[in-house]
Write a protein that holds these residues in place. Structure first.
Motif, short mmCIF file in Angstrom:
data_model
loop_
_atom_site.label_atom_id
_atom_site.label_comp_id
_atom_site.label_asym_id
_atom_site.label_seq_id
_atom_site.Cartn_x
_atom_site.Cartn_y
_atom_site.Cartn_z
N LEU A 111 0.72 -1.31 -0.04
CA LEU A 111 -0.17 -0.14 -0.01
C LEU A 111 0.78 1.26 0.09
CD1 LEU A 111 -2.95 0.46 0.09
CD2 LEU A 111 -2.89 0.95 2.55
N ALA A 112 1.96 1.12 0.76
CA ALA A 112 2.92 2.44 0.60
C ALA A 112 3.42 2.66 -0.57
CB ALA A 112 4.11 2.19 1.78
N VAL A 113 3.67 1.73 -1.37
CA VAL A 113 4.15 1.92 -2.68
C VAL A 113 3.08 2.38 -3.76
CG1 VAL A 113 5.27 0.97 -4.63
CG2 VAL A 113 6.14 0.38 -2.47
N ALA A 114 1.95 1.87 -3.51
CA ALA A 114 0.65 1.96 -4.46
C ALA A 114 0.10 3.34 -4.25
CB ALA A 114 -0.38 0.96 -4.28
N VAL A 115 0.28 3.96 -3.07
CA VAL A 115 -0.59 5.22 -2.88
C VAL A 115 0.14 6.55 -3.68
CG1 VAL A 115 -1.23 7.00 -1.08
CG2 VAL A 115 -1.49 4.52 -0.62
N PRO A 116 1.38 6.59 -3.59
CA PRO A 116 1.93 7.52 -4.46
C PRO A 116 1.68 7.44 -5.77
CG PRO A 116 3.66 6.79 -2.98
CD PRO A 116 2.45 5.99 -2.86
N LEU A 117 1.89 5.97 -6.08
CA LEU A 117 1.86 5.53 -7.68
C LEU A 117 0.54 5.76 -8.18
CD1 LEU A 117 3.25 4.07 -9.83
CD2 LEU A 117 2.24 2.05 -9.15
N GLY A 118 -0.41 5.65 -7.40
CA GLY A 118 -1.89 6.15 -7.63
C GLY A 118 -1.77 7.96 -8.01
N GLY A 119 -1.24 8.54 -7.33
CA GLY A 119 -1.43 10.00 -7.69
C GLY A 119 -0.45 10.11 -8.81
N ILE A 120 0.53 9.51 -9.09
CA ILE A 120 1.38 9.89 -10.20
C ILE A 120 0.63 9.31 -11.53
CG2 ILE A 120 3.37 9.01 -11.41
CD1 ILE A 120 4.83 8.87 -8.43
N LEU A 121 -0.05 8.23 -11.46
CA LEU A 121 -0.77 7.85 -12.51
C LEU A 121 -1.94 8.71 -12.79
CD1 LEU A 121 -0.32 3.88 -12.15
CD2 LEU A 121 0.79 5.29 -13.75
N ALA A 122 -2.60 9.17 -11.85
CA ALA A 122 -3.82 9.70 -12.02
C ALA A 122 -3.69 11.05 -12.61
CB ALA A 122 -4.84 9.73 -10.72
N ASP A 123 -2.94 11.87 -12.15
CA ASP A 123 -2.74 13.09 -12.68
C ASP A 123 -2.41 13.40 -14.04
OD1 ASP A 123 -2.66 15.99 -12.01
OD2 ASP A 123 -0.53 16.13 -11.91
N PRO A 124 -1.44 12.78 -14.64
CA PRO A 124 -1.24 12.98 -16.10
C PRO A 124 -2.16 12.38 -17.18
CG PRO A 124 0.50 11.72 -15.36
CD PRO A 124 -0.51 12.01 -14.24
N THR A 125 -2.92 11.13 -16.61
CA THR A 125 -4.07 10.68 -17.48
C THR A 125 -5.23 11.13 -17.34
OG1 THR A 125 -4.39 9.13 -15.71
CG2 THR A 125 -2.70 8.38 -17.25
N GLY A 126 -5.64 12.06 -16.15
CA GLY A 126 -6.85 12.60 -16.14
C GLY A 126 -8.06 11.78 -15.69
N ARG A 127 -7.32 10.27 -15.08
CA ARG A 127 -8.60 9.43 -14.94
C ARG A 127 -8.70 9.29 -13.21
NH1 ARG A 127 -9.76 8.00 -19.61
NH2 ARG A 127 -8.58 7.01 -21.29
N ARG A 128 -8.57 10.57 -12.56
CA ARG A 128 -8.62 10.53 -11.09
C ARG A 128 -9.84 9.91 -10.50
NH1 ARG A 128 -9.15 16.14 -9.20
NH2 ARG A 128 -11.04 15.90 -9.81
N ASP A 129 -11.07 10.11 -11.38
CA ASP A 129 -12.54 9.34 -10.71
C ASP A 129 -12.30 7.91 -11.12
OD1 ASP A 129 -13.20 12.05 -9.95
OD2 ASP A 129 -14.23 12.48 -11.74
#
Length: 118
Positions: free
Chosen positions: A31-49
């Protein structure tokens, strides 16, 4: 739920107590690795929701399955849950920055995280 009931459930299902207790620890490390990865992936792709929905729905669906799979299959399932659930946390934590003016962000994020952790 994973931390509170996980070791008891897994121990009751036949895993040795040491291994049953280490599963929540592995969940937290992934989880500690996946949380920042989620932020990194969601921002440029625009798929936050979409990423947030995927993480929350997968947690709701997969965690109950951990009580139904054989004890040997729990570890890969817990890792999958941690990865998918962790991907949603990054976008959620970043939500206030999307509505706050840049000059208000430092104070407002301080208030947000104070309430979040309280």
């Amino acid at each position: 739920m994973v931390f509170g009931f996980g070791p008891a459930l897994l121990s009751e299902r036949g895993l040795p107590l040491t291994k049953a207790s280490s599963v929540p620890s592995l969940f937290m490390v992934v989880l500690a690795v996946a949380v920042p990865l989620g932020g990194i992936l969601a921002d440029p792709t625009g798929r936050r929701d979409g990423m947030t929905a995927l993480g929350l729905v997968s947690f709701a669906v997969l965690v109950p399955l951990t009580s139904m799979v054989p004890p040997g299959g729990v570890l890969p399932l817990i890792v999958l849950v941690a990865v998918l659930f962790g991907l949603s946390a990054g976008p959620i934590v970043g939500l206030p920055s999307g509505i706050l003016a840049p000059e208000a962000r430092p104070f407002a994020m301080g208030v947000y995280f104070t309430i979040y952790y309280a």
